[in-house]
Each structure stands twice: as structure tokens, then as C-alpha cells.
Design a protein around this motif. Structure first.
Motif, PDB file in Angstrom:
ATOM      1  N   LEU A 124      37.247  32.868  45.091  1.00 51.69           N
ATOM      2  CA  LEU A 124      37.698  32.323  43.595  1.00 51.69           C
ATOM      3  C   LEU A 124      38.146  33.547  42.645  1.00 51.69           C
ATOM      4  O   LEU A 124      38.977  33.339  41.978  1.00 51.69           O
ATOM      5  CB  LEU A 124      36.615  31.662  43.123  1.00 51.69           C
ATOM      6  N   HIS A 125      37.156  34.496  42.686  1.00 50.75           N
ATOM      7  CA  HIS A 125      37.401  35.398  41.621  1.00 50.75           C
ATOM      8  C   HIS A 125      38.781  36.298  41.815  1.00 50.75           C
ATOM      9  O   HIS A 125      39.399  36.644  40.832  1.00 50.75           O
ATOM     10  CB  HIS A 125      36.111  36.407  41.468  1.00 50.75           C
ATOM     11  N   ALA A 126      39.065  36.592  43.015  1.00 50.54           N
ATOM     12  CA  ALA A 126      40.223  37.364  43.349  1.00 50.54           C
ATOM     13  C   ALA A 126      41.547  36.527  43.000  1.00 50.54           C
ATOM     14  O   ALA A 126      42.217  37.007  42.556  1.00 50.54           O
ATOM     15  CB  ALA A 126      40.152  37.878  44.933  1.00 50.54           C
ATOM     16  N   VAL A 127      41.488  35.248  43.313  1.00 52.73           N
ATOM     17  CA  VAL A 127      42.661  34.364  42.916  1.00 52.73           C
ATOM     18  C   VAL A 127      42.693  34.497  41.499  1.00 52.73           C
ATOM     19  O   VAL A 127      43.827  34.337  41.001  1.00 52.73           O
ATOM     20  CB  VAL A 127      42.226  32.969  43.653  1.00 52.73           C
ATOM     21  N   GLU A 128      41.610  34.145  40.922  1.00 52.28           N
ATOM     22  CA  GLU A 128      41.593  34.115  39.271  1.00 52.28           C
ATOM     23  C   GLU A 128      42.257  35.090  38.841  1.00 52.28           C
ATOM     24  O   GLU A 128      43.039  35.373  37.568  1.00 52.28           O
ATOM     25  CB  GLU A 128      40.432  33.693  38.791  1.00 52.28           C
ATOM     26  N   LYS A 129      41.714  36.374  39.128  1.00 55.00           N
ATOM     27  CA  LYS A 129      42.135  37.952  38.603  1.00 55.00           C
ATOM     28  C   LYS A 129      43.627  38.158  38.862  1.00 55.00           C
ATOM     29  O   LYS A 129      44.099  39.147  38.442  1.00 55.00           O
ATOM     30  CB  LYS A 129      41.470  38.722  38.983  1.00 55.00           C
ATOM     31  N   GLY A 130      44.175  37.452  40.117  1.00 64.13           N
ATOM     32  CA  GLY A 130      45.407  37.793  40.632  1.00 64.13           C
ATOM     33  C   GLY A 130      45.570  38.985  41.433  1.00 64.13           C
ATOM     34  O   GLY A 130      46.611  39.763  41.703  1.00 64.13           O
TER      35      GLY A 130
END
Length: 443
Positions: free
Chosen positions: A137-143
Motif C-alpha cells: 500500500l505505502h509504495a503504491v500511495e507514494k508512487g
């Protein structure tokens, strides 16, 4: 899984021939451009959403959902190539949270140099548990990465809602009979060219039936059959020739092919028919064949309501507990929970009264439309509604003896219609007696 194919014969040259002898035919035919992808024109055609996305350089995280052999891995690699992004690939079958984190760290470093977020492709993402999916999730949110997940299962059930809300789902269609026939021609032509042969596929039905619509499996079967006849005098390949080779190599259970549906059908019918031995046997066939244990448990959940229902309401509780527990336990111990539940469902009394009742009601609604709610059943939160007699003359059941009072709960036009018919079992006989006592005019 490789997925969808189209010929690149015009680009074939002698310099590739040595490599081809060591490369599976399916890999040699893997499409390199969107134009070469077979059967997904709604995504890859001139007005296709994936083509538009690449043309506009507006790549977002996405989930590719479709049957095996329809183009998921191929599309992910083409998207990476055409968008100029580095491609990281993980298999949910063999990767854990640490593998995901390691790839994300590499992706963050790559992003610093290229300016474009790398693609993280996760094959069979439905096999990731909640903690593994949450780690993305975090990696996707941060791009830091653009996630592309591939799944054969409904993402609504198998992908966590937080990840699903950050991704666009694209549905891939199964390859049509016409496309599969074209693929056989492509595969045999390429085999003939690479191997200096002159085979002619006279009949194609056996290949198509064996493939179950899976493009890679179809090409592999063409390669296998033609290789078997390479040093023989046979050049015109018939269905009998195909079966003579493939019957010896067919798996005991193909979880993506026709047997998948046949065996789950036999499993369900054994439990519905109250045969615990049949239920356990077909369960064993699925477990031995590598079937997804969540798929098995989900089908038992459905059966608990559809075929047992009110005859034994505990069946739904047991089936739901099994579904929850196998997600915690996992294989190989999950087989014990599945066996216990299958046997319990098989020996339970049966009733489809709830299933029949809702289907009858839905059919009635479709026929009669939106009949008005009787005034005494309407909600009356405002003075105006009360003045219009909303809720007037409603009788509060708990104010009467036995917590029951005879009043109408259906629209006037259908007040005497009966949807629920109690089944012929001990539990529902008690239900019938109670209904008869209360609603003597209806039962």
C-alpha cells in the motif's frame, strides 16, 4: 503464466533459429506489441483503454483479471516496455513480505535515476494474504512503484479493499473458439518454420478441448504433439493423433480446465446428495490437484445456505468458520478442516426453502414492479409524514401476547402471496407448526 499470442513470422530470421531450439514455442510466440496480442481488442485495439493509457503516458496501478492464458503477463511486459519503465516481477506463490519490501527498495532507487516509477508485476496476486497485500500500500500511495497485479479470481473477493481502491481493474476475455483455431495455425506454422517440417493440422477440436481456452497450454500441446510425430511418416495431424499423445500426459486434475468444473460439480452434488464418501473423495481430488482451498471453502459456504439452509442453520456457521480458519491455518493442515466441514454438510438434513423463497420473491418483484409500501409500515420521522398517516395503525408486536399480532406486511395487491414453503425436515416442521399457529389463513 503466458497468456496470449499472435504470429511474428514476418520478423523471423535465421539468426534466431539456434536460440529457438532451446526456447519453448510459447515463449517464441509471446507478443511484443499491443497489435500482436490476441483476443483483447477492447483493451489493446485502436480505442482500447490500455492503448490510450500508454499513448497518454498516464499509467496508474491496475489489476488484470481474466482466465488463464488470456494475456495478463504479456500485457504487463508490453506496458513496461512501451512506457519505458523498469520491470520487477514477483510470483505470489513463492514470494513473501520480505521479497516485496526488497523489490520496493530497489524500485525507490531506480525511481531516483529514471524519473519514472518502475512497474511491480505480481502474478497470482490473489494468493497474497492480507499482510502481504498491505505491504504494497505505502509504495503504491507514494508512487514508488506502479503495481500491476494478475489474477484469475474475482478481485472484489481476493484483493484488499484499500489496494483495490488504488487500482483500476481491467477484465480480460477468454479466447474465443475462432481465436484458438487461429492460434493453432500460428503455432504449427512457427513450429514448421523452426524445425523445417511440413505438418498440416487437419482437425483442431482435440487441441482446443485439451487447452481449456488457455493460450499457453494450447501452444504447448501443439509443440508436444508435433514433436512426437517429427520423425514419423505422419504429416496430416487428426484429432486421434492429438489424443494418442495428450491422453498420456493429461493431469489427474486440471484446476484451470474442464475438470475443474466437473469435479467441483461432483463435490457439491455429493454433499447435496448426503454422501460423505463421495464428498471426501472429490475433495481429495481437488486438494491433490492443487485447487485453491479458499475456492473449495467458498463453495461449501454457498451449499450451506442453498442446500441445507433452515434444516440445519448451524451448517452456515460451521462453513463460515471453516472459511475463516483455513486462511489462518493454510496447507497442509487445512485439508482436515475442509474434510470435517464437507462431511458435516453431507450428513446434515437438507432444505432449499430459503433459496426457493428468495428466487420466487425476485421473480415476483420483476413481474409486479415497485408496489407501494403500506402506510402502516412506512417510516414517519417528520410531522408531515405523520399527518399523511405514515406509520398509522402499525401494531408493535412486543406489545401483544406472545410478541405477535396478526397484521399485513405485504402490499395490498399481494397480501396473500406466500413465498416461503417450509421444507420436510424436523427443524422446518417446527417452523411450519409455529407459522400455522400464527398465520392460520396462510399456512
Amino acid at each position: 503464466m503466458i497468456d496470449s499470442y499472435l504470429p511474428s513470422l514476418k520478423n523471423y530470421n535465421a539468426n534466431t533459429k539456434i536460440l529457438n531450439h532451446n526456447t519453448p514455442l510459447a515463449e517464441r510466440l509471446r507478443p511484443k506489441t499491443l497489435d500482436e496480442v490476441l483476443g483483447q481488442e477492447h483493451l489493446t485495439g485502436e480505442k482500447g483503454t490500455i492503448r490510450k493509457m500508454l499513448e497518454n503516458d498516464s499509467l496508474n496501478s491496475l489489476i488484470l483479471w481474466g482466465p488463464p492464458g488470456t494475456g495478463k503477463t504479456t500485457l504487463a511486459e508490453i506496458i513496461s516496455e512501451k512506457s519505458g519503465r523498469k520491470f520487477f516481477k514477483l510470483s505470489a506463490v513463492s514470494s513473501g513480505v520480505k521479497d516485496v519490501r526488497d523489490v520496493i527498495e530497489d524500485a525507490k532507487k531506480q525511481n531516483l535515476f529514471s524519473g519514472k516509477s518502475p512497474i511491480l508485476f505480481i502474478d497470482e496476486i490473489h494468493r497474497f494474504n492480507k499482510s502481504q497485500q498491505d505491504s504494497l500500500l505505502h509504495a503504491v500511495e507514494k508512487g514508488w512503484v506502479v503495481l500491476i497485479g494478475a489474477t484469475t479470481e474475482n478481485p472484489s473477493f481476493e484483493v484488499v479493499s484499500a489496494l483495490l481502491s488504488r487500482s483500476q481493474v481491467y477484465v480480460l476475455k477468454g479466447l474465443s473458439h475462432e481465436k484458438l483455431e487461429a492460434l493453432i495455425d500460428v503455432a504449427s506454422a512457427r513450429f514448421n518454420k523452426d524445425e523445417n517440417c511440413d505438418f498440416i493440422i487437419m482437425e483442431k477440436e482435440a487441441f482446443i478441448q485439451y487447452s481449456g481456452g488457455d493460450g499457453r497450454k494450447l501452444i504447448n500441446s501443439v509443440e508436444l504433439v508435433l514433436s512426437q510425430f517429427k520423425n514419423s511418416s505422419t504429416k496430416n495431424i487428426t484429432n486421434d493423433d492429438v489424443m494418442s499423445v495428450l491422453q498420456e500426459t493429461m493431469a489427474l486434475y486440471d484446476k484451470n480446465g474442464e475438470q475443474h468444473y466437473d469435479i467441483i460439480s461432483a463435490f457439491i452434488k455429493s454433499m447435496r446428495g448426503s454422501d460423505p464418501n463421495g464428498a471426501v473423495y472429490w475433495l481429495a481430488r481437488m486438494i491433490a490437484g492443487g485447487e485453491d482451498i479458499k475456492f473449495i471453502a467458498r463453495r461449501m459456504l454457498i451449499l450451506a445456505s442453498e442446500d441445507i439452509g433452515l434444516a440445519n442453520p448451524n451448517a452456515l456457521v460451521i462453513a463460515n468458520n471453516c472459511f475463516q480458519a483455513i486462511n489462518v491455518i493454510g496447507n497442509p493442515e487445512a485439508r482436515i478442516l475442509l474434510s470435517e466441514t464437507a462431511i458435516y454438510l453431507a450428513v446434515s438434513p437438507k432444505s432449499n426453502s430459503a433459496y426457493a423463497a428468495i428466487d420466487a420473491a425476485l421473480a415476483f418483484v420483476k413481474k409486479t414492479g415497485n408496489l407501494p409500501v403500506p402506510l402502516h409500515l412506512r417510516n414517519a420521522p417528520t410531522k408531515l409524514m405523520k399527518d399523511l398517516d405514515y406509520g398509522k395503525e402499525y401494531k408493535y408486536a412486543h406489545s401483544f401476547e406472545g410478541n405477535f399480532v396478526n397484521q399485513d406486511f405485504l402490499p395490498e395487491e399481494i397480501k396473500d402471496v406466500k413465498f416461503y414453503e417450509p421444507g420436510n425436515n424436523a427443524t422446518e416442521k417446527k417452523i411450519y407448526d409455529e407459522l400455522k399457529k400464527k398465520w392460520n389463513d396462510k399456512y
